[in-house]
Motif scaffolding. Structure first.
Motif, PDB file in Angstrom:
ATOM      1  N   LEU A  80      33.319  96.202 -62.900  1.00 29.87           N
ATOM      2  CA  LEU A  80      32.438  95.833 -61.791  1.00 29.87           C
ATOM      3  C   LEU A  80      31.012  95.968 -62.288  1.00 29.87           C
ATOM      4  O   LEU A  80      30.106  95.304 -61.830  1.00 29.87           O
ATOM      5  N   LEU A 104      39.956  88.798 -64.143  1.00 22.76           N
ATOM      6  CA  LEU A 104      40.523  88.736 -62.791  1.00 22.76           C
ATOM      7  C   LEU A 104      41.958  89.240 -62.814  1.00 22.76           C
ATOM      8  O   LEU A 104      42.407  89.948 -61.920  1.00 22.76           O
ATOM      9  N   ARG A 107      42.042  92.951 -62.879  1.00 22.84           N
ATOM     10  CA  ARG A 107      41.707  93.525 -61.578  1.00 22.84           C
ATOM     11  C   ARG A 107      42.832  93.328 -60.576  1.00 22.84           C
ATOM     12  O   ARG A 107      43.047  94.134 -59.686  1.00 22.84           O
ATOM     13  N   PHE A 115      37.805 103.030 -52.141  1.00 16.59           N
ATOM     14  CA  PHE A 115      36.367 103.264 -52.062  1.00 16.59           C
ATOM     15  C   PHE A 115      36.011 104.400 -51.111  1.00 16.59           C
ATOM     16  O   PHE A 115      36.714 104.635 -50.131  1.00 16.59           O
ATOM     17  N   PHE A 132      45.593  92.162 -48.854  1.00 15.17           N
ATOM     18  CA  PHE A 132      44.432  91.409 -49.363  1.00 15.17           C
ATOM     19  C   PHE A 132      44.535  91.098 -50.860  1.00 15.17           C
ATOM     20  O   PHE A 132      44.331  89.968 -51.290  1.00 15.17           O
TER      21      PHE A 132
ATOM     22  N   LYS B 190      31.838  95.789 -49.077  1.00 18.42           N
ATOM     23  CA  LYS B 190      32.915  94.816 -48.868  1.00 18.42           C
ATOM     24  C   LYS B 190      32.959  93.823 -50.032  1.00 18.42           C
ATOM     25  O   LYS B 190      34.024  93.448 -50.518  1.00 18.42           O
ATOM     26  N   GLU B 192      31.921  94.441 -53.030  1.00 22.84           N
ATOM     27  CA  GLU B 192      32.410  95.145 -54.207  1.00 22.84           C
ATOM     28  C   GLU B 192      33.927  95.287 -54.155  1.00 22.84           C
ATOM     29  O   GLU B 192      34.618  95.076 -55.153  1.00 22.84           O
ATOM     30  N   ALA B 193      34.449  95.616 -52.966  1.00 25.13           N
ATOM     31  CA  ALA B 193      35.894  95.755 -52.831  1.00 25.13           C
ATOM     32  C   ALA B 193      36.570  94.427 -53.153  1.00 25.13           C
ATOM     33  O   ALA B 193      37.566  94.389 -53.886  1.00 25.13           O
ATOM     34  N   ALA B 194      36.016  93.342 -52.636  1.00 24.62           N
ATOM     35  CA  ALA B 194      36.618  92.038 -52.897  1.00 24.62           C
ATOM     36  C   ALA B 194      36.596  91.722 -54.387  1.00 24.62           C
ATOM     37  O   ALA B 194      37.571  91.215 -54.945  1.00 24.62           O
ATOM     38  N   ARG B 195      35.497  92.067 -55.046  1.00 28.50           N
ATOM     39  CA  ARG B 195      35.437  91.837 -56.495  1.00 28.50           C
ATOM     40  C   ARG B 195      36.459  92.691 -57.214  1.00 28.50           C
ATOM     41  O   ARG B 195      37.138  92.245 -58.137  1.00 28.50           O
ATOM     42  N   ALA B 196      36.578  93.954 -56.772  1.00 33.65           N
ATOM     43  CA  ALA B 196      37.496  94.867 -57.453  1.00 33.65           C
ATOM     44  C   ALA B 196      38.935  94.387 -57.351  1.00 33.65           C
ATOM     45  O   ALA B 196      39.751  94.687 -58.218  1.00 33.65           O
ATOM     46  N   PHE B 197      39.260  93.646 -56.282  1.00 28.96           N
ATOM     47  CA  PHE B 197      40.628  93.155 -56.161  1.00 28.96           C
ATOM     48  C   PHE B 197      40.802  91.778 -56.791  1.00 28.96           C
ATOM     49  O   PHE B 197      41.839  91.160 -56.645  1.00 28.96           O
ATOM     50  N   GLY B 198      39.760  91.300 -57.469  1.00 30.09           N
ATOM     51  CA  GLY B 198      39.909  90.085 -58.257  1.00 30.09           C
ATOM     52  C   GLY B 198      39.619  88.796 -57.522  1.00 30.09           C
ATOM     53  O   GLY B 198      40.258  87.786 -57.787  1.00 30.09           O
ATOM     54  N   CYS B 199      38.677  88.810 -56.593  1.00 29.24           N
ATOM     55  CA  CYS B 199      38.293  87.571 -55.912  1.00 29.24           C
ATOM     56  C   CYS B 199      37.521  86.655 -56.855  1.00 29.24           C
ATOM     57  O   CYS B 199      36.644  87.113 -57.576  1.00 29.24           O
ATOM     58  N   THR B 200      37.830  85.373 -56.801  1.00 30.89           N
ATOM     59  CA  THR B 200      36.963  84.403 -57.471  1.00 30.89           C
ATOM     60  C   THR B 200      35.767  84.181 -56.541  1.00 30.89           C
ATOM     61  O   THR B 200      35.858  84.492 -55.353  1.00 30.89           O
ATOM     62  N   GLN B 203      36.884  82.409 -53.419  1.00 26.54           N
ATOM     63  CA  GLN B 203      37.626  83.251 -52.471  1.00 26.54           C
ATOM     64  C   GLN B 203      36.683  84.207 -51.769  1.00 26.54           C
ATOM     65  O   GLN B 203      36.824  84.479 -50.579  1.00 26.54           O
ATOM     66  N   ARG B 207      36.936  83.918 -47.917  1.00 28.84           N
ATOM     67  CA  ARG B 207      37.748  84.991 -47.354  1.00 28.84           C
ATOM     68  C   ARG B 207      36.897  86.163 -46.863  1.00 28.84           C
ATOM     69  O   ARG B 207      37.331  86.923 -46.031  1.00 28.84           O
ATOM     70  N   VAL B 208      35.708  86.337 -47.439  1.00 26.17           N
ATOM     71  CA  VAL B 208      34.927  87.533 -47.095  1.00 26.17           C
ATOM     72  C   VAL B 208      33.561  87.170 -46.505  1.00 26.17           C
ATOM     73  O   VAL B 208      33.248  87.541 -45.373  1.00 26.17           O
ATOM     74  N   PRO B 211      33.564  84.621 -43.163  1.00 26.17           N
ATOM     75  CA  PRO B 211      34.074  85.272 -41.946  1.00 26.17           C
ATOM     76  C   PRO B 211      33.166  86.392 -41.443  1.00 26.17           C
ATOM     77  O   PRO B 211      32.951  86.515 -40.236  1.00 26.17           O
TER      78      PRO B 211
END
Lengths: 392, 311
Positions: A80, A104, A107, A115, A132, B190, B192-200, B203, B207-208, B211
């Motif tokens: 990150l 990706l 991750r 968090f 998610f 939010k 950062e969390a989305a990035r950590a789960f591998g969002c392009t 997305q 998705r984030v 919305p």
């Protein structure tokens, strides 16, 4: 360094924040300190020459005060934050040079993160939040909902799947955060101060939950914390960071017994020893008078003890005998020796935490024997020894 | 002729800005007519369709339909409110004009959303684009409409289509600004969390960011609608029909009755649209946990239907 058990190894990782990282790196190589670099170039060194490795299946705690670089450290692991220099090897493969697609993938499959601020999506239900990670990996809806539901059940939130995050308490929200990370079934779980925002009781409960989950699943967890009690409770090994540097790495006991510097020592000053030490660490083999089943008595030289511990041929504890009434004739005969034993005796397992044993030791008339899992006699803990240890 | 004076150098130094603009405009009119005709085309189509639909609905059906819509979006009180407002519009005899104005406003809203939301997203993603877009938006909002009314007539002629065009110019800025703001305000954790789960990045947007920015974007839509309505009167100077035309004619003939009726019609329409879009904005807020099909008339019918099935 390349132990086959190591799942993640970090070597000489640096992170410089600012617009001239190269200048700062050059200065670091020339031996400048963080402060000098900041004064001359305005660059902040976040992580300074960090090297450590994490074994498969352990809970590795990175501990430090705020500003010590621990949160930066954990974000370097899944990139990150991009490291300025150094290598990060996941299962023997360097991930610092990975392209976007591979990153990706790491991750999505290898590392999930929990968090401090929970960071749940307010527009999604609990189930959608838990799913998610799988959703963005493109797993189809039935499959991801099934796995998310399983993860929610693991953290005890199976019935709240259709609620929304704002309807849940802080502790429950963080359970959702944990479930979201577990749903991905990651190799490594990164937890950034995951329980710090919770109130003490809930925090304690969540720590217990994590320990329970870890016993069931044997995942590798990297846990960031500023709370030593927490680190000691859940951590198999602890790395202490100060000012961007990893100061010392070791088990809680190692850190307490041999602190590398004053910083580590101060950290451990206020901590409750009985939460770190196990009974086996304290038990002293010399202080107890042992009696073999064949009658040979081994009494330590400085012994005022009134009690002996009857051991069989494979060192297993058979009973506790009061030495007062023991005469020479009885010693020769195994049956009469057994008959001399007290009706019942207490014992502590050597892997018990000292804090759980304090009461037993304090209430007992005789020094409490400590045994291994298989029943082997390890030593005894006298009240004196207990007091000495606790008053360190 | 006085001598050159340092204290007042502008007697000799001047920038013939006005002349430049005129000659550029002349050039554009002479050489790019086809291009401007091409811009007219999509607006023309959307306007035709929306006006065709709105004018062909009988007033009573229109009232019933919009009160059902109000009920669906924000409950029974809103439904009742919509019915009363629209009924009053019909009562003062401006139903047809209102529908013309509504179609103008909806058409300009359509193009504002099509242009404004992507522009807002772009400026949220890049500081450089934001720096370029911002002064342009400032100009669009502050430049008096009369200034660009003339060139628009020279380039596009008169009528409803150029009317929609000037309305878009005036009403677009708040939507761009609020889309930009809404996306930038999405909490960093939010993201950062989305990035950590591998969002392009894609997305992340769908998705984030979008919305979570929806309530702010809906506020932008609301503002755009209100500005469009206020622009309709000015646009009537280039022969745009509807309520604005009534007001303009009333003023021209000193016919206070006509002007008041037109003005009141605009106000009623504005209140109706404002409440409706506000309700939509609140619905998009995260605290709403019921699904859309569980509330309002749809929910009512679904429940009745299920109840009938159960028996």
């Amino acid at each position: 360094m390349t132990d086959s058990n190591d799942i993640l190894s970090i070597r000489n990782v640096y992170k410089v924040f600012g617009d001239q990282p190269d200048t700062a790196m050059q200065m670091l190589r020339d031996g400048s300190t963080k402060e000098e670099i900041f004064e001359e170039t305005g660059q902040t060194v976040g992580v300074f020459d960090a090297s450590f490795s994490v074994k498969k299946g352990e809970i590795f705690v990175i501990m430090g005060l705020s500003g010590s670089g621990k949160s930066t450290m954990v974000r370097l692991l899944n990139r990150l934050i991009e490291p300025t220099a150094g290598t990060i090897e996941l299962k023997g493969k360097d991930i610092t040079g990975l392209g976007d697609a591979d990153l990706l993938d790491v991750r999505r499959k290898e590392m999930s993160m929990v968090f401090q601020s929970f960071a749940l999506m307010p527009h999604m239900s609990v189930l959608e939040n838990a799913a998610f990670g799988l959703e963005i990996s493109g797993v189809d809806k039935d499959e991801r909902n099934k796995r998310a539901q399983e993860a929610l059940e693991q953290v005890g939130l199976g019935e709240h799947s259709s609620s929304y995050p704002h309807q849940l308490s802080g502790g429950m929200q963080q359970r959702v955060g944990l479930a979201r990370a577990l749903t991905n079934d990651p190799t490594i779980l990164l937890m950034d101060e995951a329980f710090s925002a919770l109130d003490p009781l809930i925090r304690y409960e969540m720590q217990g939950e994590l320990i329970r989950l870890q016993q069931e699943q044997e995942r590798t967890i990297i846990f960031i914390s500023h709370d030593l009690d927490e680190a000691v409770r859940i951590g198999d090994r602890i790395a202490i960071m100060e000012g961007g540097r990893v100061v010392q790495i070791g088990t809680p006991e190692e850190l307490m017994r041999n602190p590398a510097d004053d910083y580590v020592e101060t950290f451990f000053k206020g901590v409750d020893v009985s939460k770190i030490l196990k009974a086996g660490d304290v038990a002293c083999a010399n202080s107890g008078c042992t009696i073999r089943i064949n009658g040979s008595v081994q009494s330590p030289p400085t012994n005022g003890s009134q009690f002996g511990y009857l051991l069989d041929n494979s060192d297993k504890l058979q009973g506790v005998i009061s030495l007062k009434g023991l005469d020479a004739t009885a010693k020769a005969n195994p049956e009469s020796l057994l008959a001399q034993c007290m009706d019942s005796h207490e014992s502590i397992n050597s892997s018990d935490m000292l804090q759980d044993a304090v009461k037993t030791i304090a209430n007992s008339d005789y020094p409490i024997p400590v045994i291994e899992d298989n029943g082997t006699f390890k030593g005894v803990i006298t009240k004196d020894l207990l007091l000495q240890t606790l008053s360190r | 002729m006085s001598e050159f004076s340092l204290l007042d150098p502008f007697q000799y130094l001047n920038l013939p800005l006005g002349e430049w603009v005129e000659s550029i405009l002349q050039y554009l009119v002479q050489n790019f007519r086809g291009f401007f005709r091409a811009i007219r085309w999509p607006i023309d189509q959307v306007l035709d369709i929306s006006e065709g639909i709105l004018q062909s609905i009988p007033p009573l059906i229109g009232i019933i339909f919009s009160s059902l819509l109000g009920w669906q979006l924000a409950g029974k009180r809103m439904g009742l409110f919509c019915a009363v407002t629209l009924f009053f519009l019909g009562l003062i005899g401006v139903w047809s004009e209102s529908m013309t104005t509504l179609s103008l406003v909806l058409t300009s809203l359509f193009f504002c959303v099509v242009l404004g939301v992507p522009l807002g997203i772009l400026s949220a993603r890049s500081d450089r684009i934001e720096k370029i877009v911002r002064p342009v938006l400032d100009a669009m909002q502050t430049l008096p409409a009369f200034v660009y009314l003339v060139p628009v007539v020279m380039l596009f002629g008169i009528g409803n289509v150029p009317g929609v065009l000037v309305t878009i110019v005036f009403a677009l800025p708040p939507l761009v600004r609020l889309t930009n703001l809404g996306i930038r305000q999405v909490p960093a954790d939010k993201i950062e969390a989305a990035r950590a789960f591998g969002c392009t990045p894609r997305q992340m947007l769908f998705r984030v960011q979008l919305p979570l920015a929806t309530p702010t974007i809906m506020a932008g839509v609301n503002q755009t609608l209100m500005l469009s309505l206020s622009m309709v009167v000015i646009a009537s100077m280039i022969s745009v029909g509807g309520l604005g035309q009534m007001v303009l004619r009333g003023i021209g003939r000193l016919d206070m009755g006509l002007a008041t009726v037109g003005g009141l019609g605009l106000v009623l329409l504005a209140i109706f649209l404002d409440r409706l879009t506000q309700a939509m904005g609140e619905r998009s807020d995260s605290s709403n946990t019921l699904h859309w099909y569980e509330t309002g008339p749809v929910g009512f019918f679904v429940r009745t239907f299920r109840g009938a099935q159960a028996k």
